[in-house]
Design a protein around this motif. Structure first.
Motif, PDB file in Angstrom:
ATOM      1  N   ALA A  79       0.840  -1.297  -0.215  1.00 51.88           N
ATOM      2  CA  ALA A  79       0.033  -0.039   0.001  1.00 51.88           C
ATOM      3  C   ALA A  79       0.931   1.337   0.057  1.00 51.88           C
ATOM      4  O   ALA A  79       0.465   2.138  -0.768  1.00 51.88           O
ATOM      5  CB  ALA A  79      -1.228   0.211   1.270  1.00 51.88           C
ATOM      6  N   LEU A  80       1.962   1.117   0.748  1.00 53.01           N
ATOM      7  CA  LEU A  80       2.947   2.275   0.884  1.00 53.01           C
ATOM      8  C   LEU A  80       3.727   2.598  -0.556  1.00 53.01           C
ATOM      9  O   LEU A  80       3.717   3.713  -0.819  1.00 53.01           O
ATOM     10  CB  LEU A  80       3.674   2.074   1.873  1.00 53.01           C
ATOM     11  CG  LEU A  80       3.373   2.429   3.499  1.00 53.01           C
ATOM     12  CD1 LEU A  80       4.355   1.888   4.422  1.00 53.01           C
ATOM     13  CD2 LEU A  80       3.216   3.980   3.509  1.00 53.01           C
ATOM     14  N   ASP A  81       3.816   1.619  -1.246  1.00 49.96           N
ATOM     15  CA  ASP A  81       4.358   1.783  -2.568  1.00 49.96           C
ATOM     16  C   ASP A  81       3.437   2.508  -3.447  1.00 49.96           C
ATOM     17  O   ASP A  81       3.823   3.400  -4.162  1.00 49.96           O
ATOM     18  CB  ASP A  81       4.616   0.608  -3.137  1.00 49.96           C
ATOM     19  CG  ASP A  81       5.894  -0.369  -2.500  1.00 49.96           C
ATOM     20  OD1 ASP A  81       6.767   0.371  -1.921  1.00 49.96           O
ATOM     21  OD2 ASP A  81       5.990  -1.619  -2.900  1.00 49.96           O
ATOM     22  N   LEU A  82       2.047   2.268  -3.367  1.00 48.82           N
ATOM     23  CA  LEU A  82       1.234   2.810  -4.079  1.00 48.82           C
ATOM     24  C   LEU A  82       1.046   4.524  -3.473  1.00 48.82           C
ATOM     25  O   LEU A  82       0.935   5.222  -4.440  1.00 48.82           O
ATOM     26  CB  LEU A  82      -0.330   2.438  -3.852  1.00 48.82           C
ATOM     27  CG  LEU A  82      -1.326   2.672  -5.037  1.00 48.82           C
ATOM     28  CD1 LEU A  82      -0.883   2.055  -6.461  1.00 48.82           C
ATOM     29  CD2 LEU A  82      -2.543   2.172  -4.382  1.00 48.82           C
ATOM     30  N   VAL A  83       1.369   4.626  -2.304  1.00 47.47           N
ATOM     31  CA  VAL A  83       1.101   6.005  -1.769  1.00 47.47           C
ATOM     32  C   VAL A  83       2.510   6.539  -2.514  1.00 47.47           C
ATOM     33  O   VAL A  83       2.304   7.804  -2.803  1.00 47.47           O
ATOM     34  CB  VAL A  83       1.470   5.892  -0.240  1.00 47.47           C
ATOM     35  CG1 VAL A  83       1.636   7.446   0.333  1.00 47.47           C
ATOM     36  CG2 VAL A  83       0.184   5.491   0.364  1.00 47.47           C
ATOM     37  N   ASP A  84       3.737   5.943  -2.481  1.00 46.76           N
ATOM     38  CA  ASP A  84       4.867   6.633  -3.051  1.00 46.76           C
ATOM     39  C   ASP A  84       4.639   7.143  -4.347  1.00 46.76           C
ATOM     40  O   ASP A  84       4.870   8.292  -4.788  1.00 46.76           O
ATOM     41  CB  ASP A  84       5.957   5.892  -2.904  1.00 46.76           C
ATOM     42  CG  ASP A  84       6.390   5.651  -1.425  1.00 46.76           C
ATOM     43  OD1 ASP A  84       5.800   6.416  -0.468  1.00 46.76           O
ATOM     44  OD2 ASP A  84       7.607   5.006  -1.121  1.00 46.76           O
ATOM     45  N   GLU A  85       4.156   6.186  -5.289  1.00 50.38           N
ATOM     46  CA  GLU A  85       3.703   6.601  -6.617  1.00 50.38           C
ATOM     47  C   GLU A  85       3.050   7.835  -6.658  1.00 50.38           C
ATOM     48  O   GLU A  85       3.217   8.646  -7.423  1.00 50.38           O
ATOM     49  CB  GLU A  85       3.290   5.291  -7.108  1.00 50.38           C
ATOM     50  CG  GLU A  85       3.550   4.799  -8.706  1.00 50.38           C
ATOM     51  CD  GLU A  85       2.831   3.641  -8.889  1.00 50.38           C
ATOM     52  OE1 GLU A  85       1.735   3.592  -9.768  1.00 50.38           O
ATOM     53  OE2 GLU A  85       3.353   2.685  -8.726  1.00 50.38           O
ATOM     54  N   GLU A  86       1.863   7.777  -5.822  1.00 45.45           N
ATOM     55  CA  GLU A  86       1.043   9.054  -5.724  1.00 45.45           C
ATOM     56  C   GLU A  86       1.989  10.232  -5.260  1.00 45.45           C
ATOM     57  O   GLU A  86       1.664  11.318  -6.036  1.00 45.45           O
ATOM     58  CB  GLU A  86      -0.308   8.717  -4.951  1.00 45.45           C
ATOM     59  CG  GLU A  86      -1.295   9.795  -4.707  1.00 45.45           C
ATOM     60  CD  GLU A  86      -2.024   9.760  -6.180  1.00 45.45           C
ATOM     61  OE1 GLU A  86      -2.152   8.903  -6.913  1.00 45.45           O
ATOM     62  OE2 GLU A  86      -2.421  11.172  -6.480  1.00 45.45           O
ATOM     63  N   LEU A  87       2.679  10.010  -4.343  1.00 42.76           N
ATOM     64  CA  LEU A  87       3.353  11.281  -3.909  1.00 42.76           C
ATOM     65  C   LEU A  87       4.310  11.893  -4.893  1.00 42.76           C
ATOM     66  O   LEU A  87       4.366  12.995  -5.231  1.00 42.76           O
ATOM     67  CB  LEU A  87       4.055  10.953  -2.598  1.00 42.76           C
ATOM     68  CG  LEU A  87       3.511  11.098  -1.516  1.00 42.76           C
ATOM     69  CD1 LEU A  87       4.441  10.482  -0.065  1.00 42.76           C
ATOM     70  CD2 LEU A  87       3.062  12.623  -1.022  1.00 42.76           C
ATOM     71  N   PHE A  88       5.083  10.945  -5.674  1.00 45.79           N
ATOM     72  CA  PHE A  88       6.112  11.228  -6.594  1.00 45.79           C
ATOM     73  C   PHE A  88       5.947  11.228  -8.142  1.00 45.79           C
ATOM     74  O   PHE A  88       6.697  11.538  -8.779  1.00 45.79           O
ATOM     75  CB  PHE A  88       7.385  10.357  -6.254  1.00 45.79           C
ATOM     76  CG  PHE A  88       7.919  10.521  -4.895  1.00 45.79           C
ATOM     77  CD1 PHE A  88       8.111  11.536  -4.121  1.00 45.79           C
ATOM     78  CD2 PHE A  88       8.097   9.333  -4.192  1.00 45.79           C
ATOM     79  CE1 PHE A  88       8.316  11.891  -2.933  1.00 45.79           C
ATOM     80  CE2 PHE A  88       8.486   9.461  -2.587  1.00 45.79           C
ATOM     81  CZ  PHE A  88       8.519  10.597  -2.146  1.00 45.79           C
ATOM     82  N   ARG A  89       4.587  11.275  -8.491  1.00 47.27           N
ATOM     83  CA  ARG A  89       4.019  11.150  -9.679  1.00 47.27           C
ATOM     84  C   ARG A  89       4.540  12.382 -10.334  1.00 47.27           C
ATOM     85  O   ARG A  89       4.122  13.482  -9.860  1.00 47.27           O
ATOM     86  CB  ARG A  89       2.823  10.620  -9.972  1.00 47.27           C
ATOM     87  CG  ARG A  89       1.793  11.490  -9.657  1.00 47.27           C
ATOM     88  CD  ARG A  89       0.423  10.834  -9.768  1.00 47.27           C
ATOM     89  NE  ARG A  89       0.501  10.121 -11.089  1.00 47.27           N
ATOM     90  CZ  ARG A  89      -0.396   8.949 -11.507  1.00 47.27           C
ATOM     91  NH1 ARG A  89      -1.215   8.645 -10.432  1.00 47.27           N
ATOM     92  NH2 ARG A  89      -0.290   8.394 -12.460  1.00 47.27           N
ATOM     93  N   ILE A  90       4.765  12.512 -11.563  1.00 48.58           N
ATOM     94  CA  ILE A  90       5.135  13.878 -12.213  1.00 48.58           C
ATOM     95  C   ILE A  90       4.407  13.895 -13.660  1.00 48.58           C
ATOM     96  O   ILE A  90       4.736  15.066 -14.259  1.00 48.58           O
ATOM     97  CB  ILE A  90       6.874  13.917 -12.441  1.00 48.58           C
ATOM     98  CG1 ILE A  90       7.265  12.583 -13.101  1.00 48.58           C
ATOM     99  CG2 ILE A  90       7.327  13.973 -11.215  1.00 48.58           C
ATOM    100  CD1 ILE A  90       8.885  12.585 -13.268  1.00 48.58           C
ATOM    101  N   ASP A  91       3.779  12.961 -13.853  1.00 47.62           N
ATOM    102  CA  ASP A  91       3.109  12.999 -15.181  1.00 47.62           C
ATOM    103  C   ASP A  91       1.882  13.392 -15.261  1.00 47.62           C
ATOM    104  O   ASP A  91       0.804  13.091 -16.137  1.00 47.62           O
ATOM    105  CB  ASP A  91       3.000  11.598 -15.775  1.00 47.62           C
ATOM    106  CG  ASP A  91       2.432  10.563 -14.872  1.00 47.62           C
ATOM    107  OD1 ASP A  91       2.413  10.623 -13.620  1.00 47.62           O
ATOM    108  OD2 ASP A  91       1.952   9.511 -15.270  1.00 47.62           O
ATOM    109  N   ARG A  92       1.339  14.154 -14.291  1.00 52.60           N
ATOM    110  CA  ARG A  92      -0.184  14.909 -14.311  1.00 52.60           C
ATOM    111  C   ARG A  92      -0.119  15.974 -13.313  1.00 52.60           C
ATOM    112  O   ARG A  92       0.674  15.912 -12.283  1.00 52.60           O
ATOM    113  CB  ARG A  92      -1.062  13.663 -14.019  1.00 52.60           C
ATOM    114  CG  ARG A  92      -1.075  13.307 -12.594  1.00 52.60           C
ATOM    115  CD  ARG A  92      -2.195  12.989 -12.048  1.00 52.60           C
ATOM    116  NE  ARG A  92      -2.409  13.107 -10.828  1.00 52.60           N
ATOM    117  CZ  ARG A  92      -3.247  12.489  -9.859  1.00 52.60           C
ATOM    118  NH1 ARG A  92      -4.150  11.762 -10.257  1.00 52.60           N
ATOM    119  NH2 ARG A  92      -3.179  12.735  -8.443  1.00 52.60           N
TER     120      ARG A  92
END
Lengths: 391, 391
Positions: B376-389
């Motif tokens: 779940a935290l991996d998904l959180v990180d992806e959300e936190l650090f996403r740069i494509d939107r």
DNA sequence: TCTACTTATGGAACAAGGGTGCGTAATGCC
DNA sequence: GGCATTACGCACCCTTGTTCCATAAGTAGA
């Protein structure tokens, strides 16, 4: 991206990102118009123009003559990726051969070469044969050695992460050779070395039977049966480069694959090594049995089925471990429509948990060299599209 | 990066990149100074300031009181990542228990919970127990359901890519349940479901015995022995979610693991299920044998060694297939310093080609729930650090 | 052949983001 | 209380990218 997100960036990284995106679109082939290109990449026309002039300065792009007569309005300027700005080379070095493929930056194969090497050649002789073959190939197509951007080589056995032959039972005098270093002396560019089955997997995914499959296993049925795996779209090598060696467990039946077939012929009657050194006696015998099975010889067919049943356990172990989308079977012992593949298609699925496609290689004997080429091309792509440093 | 290199970017993507980089540096913990932060990220101070005010607007960063008295000069403004801006939840749903861990955006575990569930509960009852446990946990720490950013759950059996229990022999009435969808109804955020051994692997890599190992296998020795693999730093699930099930091959001896130990006690004398429903009779018997072996009972010790020899083939098959850096052994049957792990450490390496470390799990019964939390935290990180939107 | 239409070009004006530099504010030390 | 030190806040400039418009270079039709 990780590299990108760690250190913040100037406006210049933006330019590098856009240059990479433009190059990627351009390399798809064709000779797009400036506006077409801008639309595809999602940039404005002036920006695209600037990027292109920069790429032209780097020698990666040329403007080509506009095509008039086609459509209304002022003819648009057209651009083309300069695929001939560099080359990649893939080698397959095995017990009996050296095989080579040369490709341009587009991945288009521009030349191939093949040379026989005696089975009992020393490592030095084998390397000399490689050197000669490379020189001949490059001379034929008139490519300078300095134009090579990357080289990769495949070879039987376990290849350590540093490119040393850690273990090899198939090629005499080969174990312990620091192949990456030896080849590195021949080329002014990075040289990669990998296991032959691993590279065959890359090749099958690139232009073989497993196109676009991100999770696949390649079985290379030769004197010894090796396997390579693509996992999550990337080649998996393992900590020591020994991934895919399930054959080591005796009950999984992947050792001395060819010998099982060859046993049909009493060992005393085996022919001596061929004069052209192209195959050993065991391989020859095995291939005769396969051909006989193909012709309908029932004794030979039963032998093939027995081999398949033996191999099935090892292949199933790999399939259960990785749950791949498909398994491609290649190597010397396999031709498309083969009885061996048919037999495996019957024997493996009952041992598996999930439906797995089993296909015969479509690349034949070229698989390993093409895979090496693909590995080199991956390095080329990384170089072309890198954004974390100045060009 | 691929996403990034496909479509070109405005200057705004640069800002997003820098925001992500700053956030990453900030989340390392501590309360850095503006200048410290700027130096670490590689940006200028004014830029960092702008990024921080943007992150503050998004509620991810707060300014904290400057620390005066420390050092010379004007006290610097200090910033802190707001770890409490959101939460992630990890669940372990197995035959006898529901286990939960809640963590903030920093990955710091803020609460745990545990509830027993009867082995023969129906799927509906089991899901109801999950619902109750979640509500109790959230109420205890006063976290709103809407503050959850991601939820993940682990469970025995093969979990399909869509989060359905495709196969499960351990939990009654569980096969066929669309777990991701069922859990999805409970939460206003993405819900992931995965196999328990897979998640245990994630946990061991995160804060267990395999920290920072990018290629590792986790063996979960329970009633049935499952395996999860981290390959190239990423969890490998396989095309159908069935990776790691080498146990299916009978000669590899991973089926009915606990039963091998339990067979010591004649089945008629097995105790009925415990009143707290915490373990089945087979598990209890197996644990008694393990405890006896630990105390020095030679008959029990021999039984454990026999089990290890049986399991070794399956584990070796996985090790040969993947060539991992290390293998972590966990599950109900394993405690640190255990005889089982010791026996495996003797039995497995002789079957392998490369040196592979074998370690006992340090997480015990928490492994699966912690692994779910990590997912779940991996998904959180992806959300936190996403740069494509846009944020 | 001339005119109208279409499409691409090339450059100017504008916006967003990031870096540099300098005057100023807030603290500790003497 | 003055001075050294450190960080702040703001003004100014550079790089990159976008929008907009007049112009160039073709085709199609009268």
């Amino acid at each position: 991206m990780s590299e990108l997100s760690l250190h913040g960036g100037d406006p210049s990284v933006l330019r590098r990102i856009n240059a990479a995106a433009t190059l990627r679109a351009l390399r798809g082939g064709g000779e797009p118009t400036l506006s077409e290109l801008a639309r595809e990449v999602g940039l404005s026309r002036p920006t695209t123009e600037g990027v292109l002039s920069e790429l032209a300065d780097r020698g990666l792009v040329t403007e080509v003559a506009p095509r008039s007569g086609r459509g209304l309005g002022r003819p648009a300027r057209r651009y083309r990726f300069r695929a001939d700005a560099g080359y990649a080379l893939g080698l397959d070095i095995d017990a009996h051969h050296v095989r080579l493929f040369l490709a341009d930056l587009d991945g288009e194969v521009v030349a191939g070469h093949h040379a026989a090497v005696a089975l009992n050649a020393s490592a030095t002789e084998r390397l000399a044969a490689v050197r000669v073959a490379v020189s001949e190939l490059l001379a034929t197509v008139g490519v300078e050695r300095g134009a090579l951007w990357a080289v990769a080589a495949g070879t039987p056995g376990v290849v350590s992460p540093e490119g040393r032959i850690a273990l090899c039972t198939v090629v005499p005098d080969w174990e312990g050779v620091a192949l990456a270093r030896e080849l590195g002396r021949m080329f002014p560019c990075p040289v990669l070395v990998d296991n032959d089955a691993n590279l065959a997997a890359l090749a099958e995914r690139w232009r073989g039977a497993a196109r676009d499959s991100d999770d696949m296993v390649c079985v290379l049925a030769g004197p010894h049966t090796g396997m390579g795996a693509i996992i999550g779209g990337r080649l998996h090598r393992g900590r020591w480069g020994a991934a895919g060696e399930v054959g080591l467990l005796p009950e999984l039946g992947l050792r001395d694959t060819a010998a099982v077939l060859a046993e049909a012929a009493p060992s005393g009657t085996l022919p001596a090594e061929d004069s052209d050194g192209t195959a050993g006696p065991v391989e020859r015998a095995a291939e005769r049995v396969l051909a006989a099975a193909q012709r309908g010889d029932s004794a030979a067919a039963e032998l093939v089925d027995r081999l398949a049943a033996r191999m099935a356990r090892g292949i199933a172990a790999m399939a259960l471990a990785l749950d791949p989308e498909m398994i491609v079977v290649g190597g010397r012992l396999v031709r498309p429509g083969d009885r061996l593949v048919e037999a495996l298609r019957r024997a493996v699925p009952p041992l598996c948990l999930t439906p797995v496609r089993i296909e015969a290689s479509t690349l034949g004997e070229d698989a390993v060299a093409l895979g090496a080429l693909r590995l080199a091309l991956d390095l080329v792509d990384e170089e072309l599209f890198r954004i974390d440093r100045p060009a």
